[in-house]
Design a protein around this motif. Structure first.
Motif, PDB file in Angstrom:
ATOM      1  N   ALA A 103       0.844  -1.200   0.000  1.00 12.60           N
ATOM      2  CA  ALA A 103       0.000   0.000   0.000  1.00 12.60           C
ATOM      3  C   ALA A 103       0.877   1.247   0.000  1.00 12.60           C
ATOM      4  O   ALA A 103       0.615   2.200  -0.745  1.00 12.60           O
ATOM      5  CB  ALA A 103      -0.934  -0.001   1.206  1.00 12.60           C
ATOM      6  N   GLY A 104       1.924   1.241   0.822  1.00 13.48           N
ATOM      7  CA  GLY A 104       2.819   2.385   0.900  1.00 13.48           C
ATOM      8  C   GLY A 104       3.486   2.700  -0.426  1.00 13.48           C
ATOM      9  O   GLY A 104       3.777   3.855  -0.727  1.00 13.48           O
ATOM     10  N   MET A 105       3.715   1.671  -1.222  1.00 15.90           N
ATOM     11  CA  MET A 105       4.294   1.865  -2.552  1.00 15.90           C
ATOM     12  C   MET A 105       3.225   2.073  -3.619  1.00 15.90           C
ATOM     13  O   MET A 105       3.534   2.262  -4.781  1.00 15.90           O
ATOM     14  CB  MET A 105       5.164   0.659  -2.922  1.00 15.90           C
ATOM     15  N   HIS A 106       1.964   2.023  -3.201  1.00 13.12           N
ATOM     16  CA  HIS A 106       0.801   2.127  -4.079  1.00 13.12           C
ATOM     17  C   HIS A 106       0.844   1.101  -5.212  1.00 13.12           C
ATOM     18  O   HIS A 106       0.558   1.387  -6.373  1.00 13.12           O
ATOM     19  CB  HIS A 106       0.619   3.552  -4.625  1.00 13.12           C
ATOM     20  N   ARG A 107       1.196  -0.124  -4.844  1.00 10.92           N
ATOM     21  CA  ARG A 107       1.236  -1.251  -5.783  1.00 10.92           C
ATOM     22  C   ARG A 107      -0.064  -2.040  -5.618  1.00 10.92           C
ATOM     23  O   ARG A 107      -0.100  -3.096  -5.004  1.00 10.92           O
ATOM     24  CB  ARG A 107       2.454  -2.130  -5.503  1.00 10.92           C
ATOM     25  N   MET A 108      -1.145  -1.490  -6.177  1.00 12.68           N
ATOM     26  CA  MET A 108      -2.480  -2.008  -5.899  1.00 12.68           C
ATOM     27  C   MET A 108      -2.745  -3.385  -6.506  1.00 12.68           C
ATOM     28  O   MET A 108      -3.486  -4.179  -5.914  1.00 12.68           O
ATOM     29  CB  MET A 108      -3.540  -1.002  -6.350  1.00 12.68           C
ATOM     30  N   GLU A 109      -2.156  -3.704  -7.640  1.00 10.98           N
ATOM     31  CA  GLU A 109      -2.356  -5.035  -8.211  1.00 10.98           C
ATOM     32  C   GLU A 109      -1.752  -6.097  -7.288  1.00 10.98           C
ATOM     33  O   GLU A 109      -2.364  -7.119  -6.999  1.00 10.98           O
ATOM     34  CB  GLU A 109      -1.714  -5.127  -9.597  1.00 10.98           C
ATOM     35  N   HIS A 160      -4.772   1.470   9.516  1.00 10.16           N
ATOM     36  CA  HIS A 160      -3.407   1.928   9.773  1.00 10.16           C
ATOM     37  C   HIS A 160      -2.781   2.472   8.478  1.00 10.16           C
ATOM     38  O   HIS A 160      -2.094   3.496   8.490  1.00 10.16           O
ATOM     39  CB  HIS A 160      -2.599   0.759  10.333  1.00 10.16           C
ATOM     40  N   ILE A 161      -3.023   1.775   7.382  1.00 13.09           N
ATOM     41  CA  ILE A 161      -2.537   2.221   6.072  1.00 13.09           C
ATOM     42  C   ILE A 161      -3.101   3.597   5.752  1.00 13.09           C
ATOM     43  O   ILE A 161      -2.380   4.494   5.301  1.00 13.09           O
ATOM     44  CB  ILE A 161      -2.913   1.198   4.978  1.00 13.09           C
ATOM     45  N   GLY A 162      -4.391   3.775   5.978  1.00 15.11           N
ATOM     46  CA  GLY A 162      -5.021   5.076   5.710  1.00 15.11           C
ATOM     47  C   GLY A 162      -4.384   6.198   6.514  1.00 15.11           C
ATOM     48  O   GLY A 162      -4.210   7.317   6.025  1.00 15.11           O
ATOM     49  N   MET A 163      -4.002   5.900   7.751  1.00  8.50           N
ATOM     50  CA  MET A 163      -3.387   6.904   8.609  1.00  8.50           C
ATOM     51  C   MET A 163      -1.971   7.239   8.143  1.00  8.50           C
ATOM     52  O   MET A 163      -1.601   8.401   8.012  1.00  8.50           O
ATOM     53  CB  MET A 163      -3.352   6.405  10.059  1.00  8.50           C
ATOM     54  N   TYR A 164      -1.167   6.246   7.876  1.00  7.73           N
ATOM     55  CA  TYR A 164       0.245   6.478   7.601  1.00  7.73           C
ATOM     56  C   TYR A 164       0.566   6.675   6.115  1.00  7.73           C
ATOM     57  O   TYR A 164       1.571   7.305   5.787  1.00  7.73           O
ATOM     58  CB  TYR A 164       1.103   5.358   8.185  1.00  7.73           C
ATOM     59  N   CYS A 165      -0.264   6.131   5.227  1.00  7.56           N
ATOM     60  CA  CYS A 165       0.005   6.266   3.787  1.00  7.56           C
ATOM     61  C   CYS A 165      -0.876   7.325   3.140  1.00  7.56           C
ATOM     62  O   CYS A 165      -0.615   7.727   2.018  1.00  7.56           O
ATOM     63  CB  CYS A 165      -0.209   4.940   3.075  1.00  7.56           C
ATOM     64  N   GLY A 166      -1.915   7.730   3.828  1.00  5.17           N
ATOM     65  CA  GLY A 166      -2.806   8.752   3.311  1.00  5.17           C
ATOM     66  C   GLY A 166      -4.183   8.206   2.987  1.00  5.17           C
ATOM     67  O   GLY A 166      -4.355   7.023   2.692  1.00  5.17           O
ATOM     68  N   VAL A 167      -5.145   9.104   3.055  1.00 11.61           N
ATOM     69  CA  VAL A 167      -6.547   8.733   2.855  1.00 11.61           C
ATOM     70  C   VAL A 167      -6.787   8.177   1.456  1.00 11.61           C
ATOM     71  O   VAL A 167      -7.522   7.209   1.289  1.00 11.61           O
ATOM     72  CB  VAL A 167      -7.468   9.947   3.151  1.00 11.61           C
ATOM     73  N   ALA A 168      -6.158   8.742   0.444  1.00 14.37           N
ATOM     74  CA  ALA A 168      -6.391   8.262  -0.929  1.00 14.37           C
ATOM     75  C   ALA A 168      -5.941   6.813  -1.091  1.00 14.37           C
ATOM     76  O   ALA A 168      -6.643   5.999  -1.701  1.00 14.37           O
ATOM     77  CB  ALA A 168      -5.665   9.162  -1.933  1.00 14.37           C
ATOM     78  N   ILE A 169      -4.797   6.475  -0.539  1.00 12.18           N
ATOM     79  CA  ILE A 169      -4.324   5.091  -0.624  1.00 12.18           C
ATOM     80  C   ILE A 169      -5.201   4.192   0.244  1.00 12.18           C
ATOM     81  O   ILE A 169      -5.556   3.079  -0.163  1.00 12.18           O
ATOM     82  CB  ILE A 169      -2.832   4.988  -0.251  1.00 12.18           C
ATOM     83  N   GLY A 170      -5.585   4.660   1.420  1.00 14.55           N
ATOM     84  CA  GLY A 170      -6.500   3.894   2.262  1.00 14.55           C
ATOM     85  C   GLY A 170      -7.810   3.615   1.550  1.00 14.55           C
ATOM     86  O   GLY A 170      -8.334   2.499   1.607  1.00 14.55           O
ATOM     87  N   ARG A 171      -8.323   4.626   0.853  1.00 18.46           N
ATOM     88  CA  ARG A 171      -9.566   4.454   0.082  1.00 18.46           C
ATOM     89  C   ARG A 171      -9.389   3.375  -0.976  1.00 18.46           C
ATOM     90  O   ARG A 171     -10.252   2.503  -1.139  1.00 18.46           O
ATOM     91  CB  ARG A 171      -9.945   5.784  -0.576  1.00 18.46           C
ATOM     92  N   ASP A 172      -8.268   3.405  -1.699  1.00 17.90           N
ATOM     93  CA  ASP A 172      -8.013   2.391  -2.727  1.00 17.90           C
ATOM     94  C   ASP A 172      -7.945   0.996  -2.115  1.00 17.90           C
ATOM     95  O   ASP A 172      -8.493   0.036  -2.660  1.00 17.90           O
ATOM     96  CB  ASP A 172      -6.702   2.686  -3.460  1.00 17.90           C
ATOM     97  N   CYS A 173      -7.285   0.888  -0.967  1.00 18.03           N
ATOM     98  CA  CYS A 173      -7.160  -0.410  -0.300  1.00 18.03           C
ATOM     99  C   CYS A 173      -8.523  -0.935   0.157  1.00 18.03           C
ATOM    100  O   CYS A 173      -8.825  -2.120  -0.009  1.00 18.03           O
ATOM    101  CB  CYS A 173      -6.208  -0.301   0.886  1.00 18.03           C
ATOM    102  N   PHE A 174      -9.347  -0.060   0.732  1.00 17.62           N
ATOM    103  CA  PHE A 174     -10.678  -0.488   1.159  1.00 17.62           C
ATOM    104  C   PHE A 174     -11.545  -0.876  -0.042  1.00 17.62           C
ATOM    105  O   PHE A 174     -12.326  -1.828   0.040  1.00 17.62           O
ATOM    106  CB  PHE A 174     -11.368   0.585   2.013  1.00 17.62           C
ATOM    107  N   ALA A 175     -11.399  -0.174  -1.164  1.00 15.80           N
ATOM    108  CA  ALA A 175     -12.172  -0.520  -2.364  1.00 15.80           C
ATOM    109  C   ALA A 175     -11.786  -1.920  -2.851  1.00 15.80           C
ATOM    110  O   ALA A 175     -12.651  -2.738  -3.190  1.00 15.80           O
ATOM    111  CB  ALA A 175     -11.949   0.522  -3.460  1.00 15.80           C
ATOM    112  N   ILE A 176     -10.495  -2.200  -2.884  1.00 12.10           N
ATOM    113  CA  ILE A 176     -10.031  -3.532  -3.285  1.00 12.10           C
ATOM    114  C   ILE A 176     -10.535  -4.575  -2.298  1.00 12.10           C
ATOM    115  O   ILE A 176     -11.059  -5.622  -2.697  1.00 12.10           O
ATOM    116  CB  ILE A 176      -8.494  -3.559  -3.382  1.00 12.10           C
TER     117      ILE A 176
END
Length: 137
Positions: free
Chosen positions: A71-77, A103-119
């Motif tokens: 998530a921190g690297m934004h490697r969503m696949e 935790h990802i949303g807090m430390y990596c940012g809301v946009a990345i957290g949103r992507d992770c929750f969507a996946i």
């Protein structure tokens, strides 16, 4: 470490198949060429044989760490692949999966957290996971 004729260590091959499954490994190995044979050796022997197979961290812990790093690297696949692994193969409890996403949303940012929750929502739906166990928590 025992190796087969292709140079794969037994522990690497066994661990790789345990964590990501034959259904993922077999097509990958069937499509390998002389060009990427060394890459497959590296993955099998180093990533799986010398990292995942060490036994110092539990596979559940390693799954959570992978999710956070990917998530921190934004490697969503790759995040999606490892979310499925955590859910289906290493058996990370839903409450811990949800917690690492928060935790990802807090430390990596809301946009990345949103992507992770969507996946995560899509994978949970595809896998028909009963989320009612989280209602009690």
């Amino acid at each position: 470490m025992t190796q087969n004729t292709e140079g794969f260590t037994e522990i690497g091959d066994k661990t790789r198949r345990t964590i990501i499954g034959d259904e993922y490994v077999d097509p990958m190995l069937a499509s390998k060429t002389a060009f990427d044979h060394e890459w497959q050796l590296y993955l099998n022997n180093q990533v799986w044989g010398r990292t995942w197979a060490r036994g110092i961290l539990e596979h559940k812990q390693m799954s959570l760490i992978n999710l956070a790093m990917l998530a921190g690297m934004h490697r969503m696949e790759e995040f999606e692949l490892h979310f499925r692994i955590a859910l289906k193969r290493t058996g990370v409890p839903l409450i811990q999966l949800r917690e690492v996403l928060l935790h990802i949303g807090m430390y990596c940012g809301v946009a990345i957290g949103r992507d992770c929750f969507a996946i995560a929502r899509r994978v949970l739906k595809e896998e028909h996971v009963d989320l009612s166990v989280l209602d009690e928590k």
